[in-house]
Write an enzyme that holds these catalytic residues in place. Structure first.
Site, PDB file in Angstrom:
ATOM      1  N   GLU A 150     -54.410  -7.658  -5.488  1.00 54.50           N
ATOM      2  CA  GLU A 150     -54.891  -7.858  -4.113  1.00 54.50           C
ATOM      3  C   GLU A 150     -56.371  -8.265  -4.111  1.00 54.50           C
ATOM      4  OE1 GLU A 150     -53.708  -8.295  -1.332  1.00 54.50           O
ATOM      5  OE2 GLU A 150     -55.229  -7.746   0.124  1.00 54.50           O
TER       6      GLU A 150
ATOM      7  N   TRP B  20     -51.199 -26.973  12.603  1.00 53.99           N
ATOM      8  CA  TRP B  20     -51.266 -26.768  11.157  1.00 53.99           C
ATOM      9  C   TRP B  20     -50.252 -27.741  10.579  1.00 53.99           C
ATOM     10  CZ3 TRP B  20     -48.203 -24.938   7.031  1.00 53.99           C
ATOM     11  CH2 TRP B  20     -48.903 -24.458   5.921  1.00 53.99           C
TER      12      TRP B  20
ATOM     13  N   LYS C 190     -52.575 -17.498   9.381  1.00 55.30           N
ATOM     14  CA  LYS C 190     -52.432 -16.034   9.460  1.00 55.30           C
ATOM     15  C   LYS C 190     -50.967 -15.623   9.399  1.00 55.30           C
ATOM     16  CE  LYS C 190     -53.824 -11.818  10.015  1.00 55.30           C
ATOM     17  NZ  LYS C 190     -54.356 -11.172   8.799  1.00 55.30           N
TER      18      LYS C 190
ATOM     19  N   ASN D 173     -44.573 -25.516  17.758  1.00 51.55           N
ATOM     20  CA  ASN D 173     -44.910 -24.799  16.525  1.00 51.55           C
ATOM     21  C   ASN D 173     -43.615 -24.667  15.748  1.00 51.55           C
ATOM     22  OD1 ASN D 173     -45.542 -22.919  14.553  1.00 51.55           O
ATOM     23  ND2 ASN D 173     -45.801 -21.209  15.960  1.00 51.55           N
ATOM     24  N   GLY D 174     -43.557 -25.220  14.536  1.00 53.78           N
ATOM     25  CA  GLY D 174     -42.337 -25.112  13.736  1.00 53.78           C
ATOM     26  C   GLY D 174     -41.998 -26.432  13.079  1.00 53.78           C
TER      27      GLY D 174
ATOM     28  N   GLU E 155     -58.631 -16.519  -1.803  1.00 48.77           N
ATOM     29  CA  GLU E 155     -58.297 -17.119  -0.509  1.00 48.77           C
ATOM     30  C   GLU E 155     -59.508 -17.362   0.374  1.00 48.77           C
ATOM     31  OE1 GLU E 155     -55.526 -14.966   1.998  1.00 48.77           O
ATOM     32  OE2 GLU E 155     -56.379 -13.055   1.446  1.00 48.77           O
TER      33      GLU E 155
ATOM     34  N   HIS F 260     -52.627  -9.712 -24.215  1.00 54.58           N
ATOM     35  CA  HIS F 260     -51.503 -10.625 -24.444  1.00 54.58           C
ATOM     36  C   HIS F 260     -51.783 -12.033 -23.921  1.00 54.58           C
ATOM     37  CE1 HIS F 260     -49.063  -7.324 -25.865  1.00 54.58           C
ATOM     38  NE2 HIS F 260     -49.434  -6.629 -24.802  1.00 54.58           N
TER      39      HIS F 260
ATOM     40  N   CYS G 279     -49.341 -23.236  13.645  1.00 58.42           N
ATOM     41  CA  CYS G 279     -49.727 -23.783  14.954  1.00 58.42           C
ATOM     42  C   CYS G 279     -49.876 -22.681  16.009  1.00 58.42           C
ATOM     43  CB  CYS G 279     -48.671 -24.759  15.448  1.00 58.42           C
ATOM     44  SG  CYS G 279     -48.314 -26.050  14.273  1.00 58.42           S
TER      45      CYS G 279
ATOM     46  N   LYS H 118     -57.776 -11.714  -2.509  1.00 54.77           N
ATOM     47  CA  LYS H 118     -58.837 -11.757  -1.491  1.00 54.77           C
ATOM     48  C   LYS H 118     -59.927 -12.731  -1.900  1.00 54.77           C
ATOM     49  CE  LYS H 118     -57.358 -10.428   1.199  1.00 54.77           C
ATOM     50  NZ  LYS H 118     -56.062  -9.802   1.288  1.00 54.77           N
TER      51      LYS H 118
ATOM     52  N   ARG I 166     -54.940 -18.167  13.349  1.00 51.68           N
ATOM     53  CA  ARG I 166     -53.633 -18.506  12.784  1.00 51.68           C
ATOM     54  C   ARG I 166     -53.729 -19.617  11.743  1.00 51.68           C
ATOM     55  NH1 ARG I 166     -49.283 -16.858  15.735  1.00 51.68           N
ATOM     56  NH2 ARG I 166     -48.063 -18.714  15.258  1.00 51.68           N
TER      57      ARG I 166
HETATM   58  C1  AGP Z   1     -53.346 -12.183   2.774  1.00 51.65           C
HETATM   59  O1  AGP Z   1     -54.692 -12.036   2.938  1.00 51.65           O
HETATM   60  C2  AGP Z   1     -52.738 -13.327   3.482  1.00 51.65           C
HETATM   61  N1  AGP Z   1     -53.095 -13.393   4.827  1.00 51.65           N
HETATM   62  C3  AGP Z   1     -51.237 -13.501   3.209  1.00 51.65           C
HETATM   63  O2  AGP Z   1     -50.994 -13.371   1.856  1.00 51.65           O
HETATM   64  C4  AGP Z   1     -50.285 -12.571   4.007  1.00 51.65           C
HETATM   65  O3  AGP Z   1     -50.373 -11.265   3.535  1.00 51.65           O
HETATM   66  C5  AGP Z   1     -48.859 -13.109   3.888  1.00 51.65           C
HETATM   67  O4  AGP Z   1     -48.813 -14.407   4.431  1.00 51.65           O
HETATM   68  C6  AGP Z   1     -47.837 -12.235   4.540  1.00 51.65           C
HETATM   69  O5  AGP Z   1     -48.065 -12.117   5.915  1.00 51.65           O
HETATM   70  P1  AGP Z   1     -47.373 -10.995   6.778  1.00 51.65           P
HETATM   71  O6  AGP Z   1     -47.855  -9.686   6.276  1.00 51.65           O
HETATM   72  O7  AGP Z   1     -47.822 -11.273   8.179  1.00 51.65           O
HETATM   73  O8  AGP Z   1     -45.898 -11.146   6.599  1.00 51.65           O
END
Ligand code: AGP
Length: 615
Positions: free
Chosen positions: A488, A75, A610, A101-102, A495, A511, A2, A492, A27
């Site tokens: 990674e 969110w 985010k 938010n929370g 997501e 394996h 949020c 990418k 976010r």
């Molecule tokens: C990666 O592209 C994502 N945004 C996500 O995996 C992110 O790295 C993860 O939520 C950790 O966030 P932070 O680095 O802000 O702790």
């Protein structure tokens, strides 16, 4: 997660709040809402969908007048995303409005008690319960809003950043924080509230970041005073002068923040080692490390805790620390670490990595490690964030604001900081001679230009993306230092393009994952010259004999893999330990172009946030 925006002052609140909510879109959210006080009434509009939908709805349904207001991007946690569950929420009397938010974990028992006292609820949210609890406290205790908020928050369990105002006292907004971020921008006779500083940076550079368990009554014409939620202790706010500027948080001519941030990496990496890496003096200076050198040198082991991309940076660091500094390292998902009763002693050093500095699981892991007596070092991007404050010491990555939900420059700058740290410890431990040390420092200084060169493959990668944009699956393989890069790369792609992708150590393919390979399966292989090259060539042969499609990231001038692969992307030669900083670039571009071609929302992928401020 949020986003919160609020304003009280002399300007029109509506445009500030709506623009602010757009700045917080990164976010991640599913609905948006706003409440404005026009001098007589509270006008509230909210909707499932984007801030643009809110703008369209509110234009035709409510008065947009007023110098006081709060806005929210939601969110969903409790209750599906719909208009009713969106924030703000009224109290039953209609006098109070809140944004939150929370998560309020004990909301069900509070809701039951309030229902018994005659309260009714229109939404499924925990937030509507909280605003009514505040109202109930106001009534039964006969107290002003600030005190009612304080009493109510002492009855809730959970995490929150809230902003609430009362139509009976329209010269103040009350805010509080525990676990979710909240910043107050301080102008001349005006105040701004937001989840981060981006909504108000064009109006003021002066901001206060609330600490956990702090609240503030923001009253026009008064100075800000912070109060502890648990007791009445008053704290004087630490007003920071922010360095961020508007340009940094806008797209600057790029179609997406993600692309802008990919292209910013040469500068971001340079900014991260600038002033720390002094190759000509054979020195690495890092204040947070220098002041705690003994802790690092006497550590039994380093435990890295992080989530997502930051966890991948931690995996790269494991190779660097063990290979170069000969320090044992364990890398843990913060979400697992915090709940599995880990063995931690005061001889352990914990490194917490987080772009946002607000990730709930990482914060909880830090608290646990501190309770057990470990020294905790933070690697964060967001200055003044909760993790930066909670840790014993740390080093910022100087990536600048990262707005795209998919982390790019955060990853490479985290690796840069961790490389500096590992090299510094290696030197202190005598693992390097002066000349070896000088050599590796000098090479690190070449990385920004190598990243720039790697970015020149953009047009070629766009062509490759066009070939594979409709593939339902994709495999990423790498070995050694480049195994985490494969993870990674896969993250990418999934997501932002919603293509199922897996990263594997190349040798593990036989394996299990090899069963997936057929003529439909694209396999991205990191096959650079330094580091297990011959082994990777064998893995590529195995894929080829099963007709898999090979996209190889190779060193400039490569011949062997080039003959085998369907597509090759060349990158400049680097030492193996620094190679992840360069090999990751084509993988970022590949996922970006595929997502664009699939018409995906690159900067705000579905369901993602985010900063993940709830567990
Ligand atoms: C990666 O592209 C994502 N945004 C996500 O995996 C992110 O790295 C993860 O939520 C950790 O966030 P932070 O680095 O802000 O702790």
């Amino acid at each position: 997660m949020c986003g919160i925006v609020g304003y009280i002052g002399y300007r029109d609140a509506y445009p500030i709040i709506v623009k602010g909510l757009q700045r917080l879109e990164y976010r991640g959210y599913d609905s948006a809402g706003i409440a404005l006080y026009d001098g007589t009434d509270i006008n509230l509009s909210k909707t499932k969908g984007k801030v643009e939908d809110l703008r369209n709805k509110s234009k035709s349904t409510i008065s947009l007048e007023g110098n006081l207001g709060i806005g929210h991007t939601r969110w969903a946690t409790h209750g599906v995303p719909n208009d009713v569950n969106s924030h703000p929420h009224y109290s039953n009397s209609g006098d109070l409005v809140i944004i939150h938010n929370g998560i309020i974990e004990n909301y069900e028992s509070i809701k039951k008690a309030l229902t018994e006292r005659g309260y009714t609820f229109t939404s499924d949210t925990d937030t509507e319960v909280l605003v009514n609890l505040i109202e109930e406290v106001q009534k039964t205790e006969d107290v002003m809003l600030g005190q009612a908020v304080q009493i109510a928050l002492n009855q809730v369990v959970g995490a929150y950043a809230i902003a609430v105002f009362d139509i009976k006292k329209p010269d103040e907004i009350v805010v509080a924080k525990l676990g979710s971020p909240l910043a107050i921008g301080i102008g001349e006779n005006e105040f701004f509230i937001a989840s981060d500083a981006s909504p108000f940076i064009e109006f003021t550079n002066n901001a206060v970041y609330l600490k956990d368990e702090e609240m503030a009554i923001i009253r026009l014409g008064k100075e800000i005073k912070l109060r502890k939620i648990q007791n009445d202790a008053v704290a004087y706010p630490n007003i920071l002068e922010l360095q961020m500027n508007l340009e940094e948080i806008e797209k600057g001519g790029y179609d997406h923040f993600m692309l802008k941030e990919i292209y910013e990496q040469p500068r971001a990496i340079l900014d991260t080692y600038r002033g720390r890496l002094l190759a000509d003096q054979g020195l690495i200076k890092m204040a947070g490390v220098d002041q705690n050198l003994e802790k690092f040198l006497n550590a039994n082991r380093i435990i890295i805790v992080a989530c997502g991309t930051s966890w991948h940076a931690g995996l790269v660091a494991e190779y660097i620390f063990e290979d170069l500094a000969r320090i044992p390292v364990e890398v843990e998902y913060a979400s697992e670490f915090r709940y599995r009763n880990p063995v931690i002693t005061d001889k352990d050093v914990i490194i917490a990595i987080s772009q946002s500095g607000e990730t709930a699981d990482t914060l909880a892991a830090i608290k646990l490690a501190k309770e057990k007596g470990a020294f905790v070092f933070g690697v964060c991007n967001v200055v003044g964030s909760s993790i930066a404050r909670e840790t014993d010491a740390g080093a910022y990555t100087h990536a600048g604001p990262e707005i795209g939900v998919a982390s790019t420059k955060a990853f490479t700058t985290q690796i840069t900081v961790l490389t500096l740290l590992a090299l510094k410890l290696a030197k202190e431990k005598g693992e390097f001679s002066e000349s070896q040390f000088h050599e590796v420092l000098t090479e690190l200084e070449t990385i920004p230009s190598k990243v720039k060169k790697a970015l020149e493959s953009n047009a070629l990668i766009e062509i490759i993306a066009d070939v594979y944009k409709d593939s339902p699956n994709c495999l990423y393989l790498g070995r050694g230092y480049n195994f985490p890069v494969a993870l990674e790369g896969a993250l990418k792609l999934k997501e932002i393009s919603y293509i199922h992708a897996e990263g594997y150590p190349a040798a593990e393919m036989k394996h299990g994952p090899i069963a997936l390979i057929d003529e439909q399966m694209p396999v991205v292989v990191i096959a650079t010259k330094k580091g297990h090259y011959e082994k990777i060539v064998s893995n590529i042969q195995e894929i080829k004999s099963r007709k898999g499609k090979i996209i190889a990231i190779v060193t400039e001038g490569d011949e062997q893999v080039t003959q085998l692969a369907d597509h090759v992307v060349e990158i400049p030669e680097t030492s193996e330990s620094l190679s992840p900083l360069v090999t990751t670039i084509p993988l970022q571009l590949l996922s970006y172009h595929i997502a664009v071609m699939r018409n995906c929302n690159v900067d705000q992928p579905r369901n993602l946030a985010k900063s993940v401020t709830v567990e």
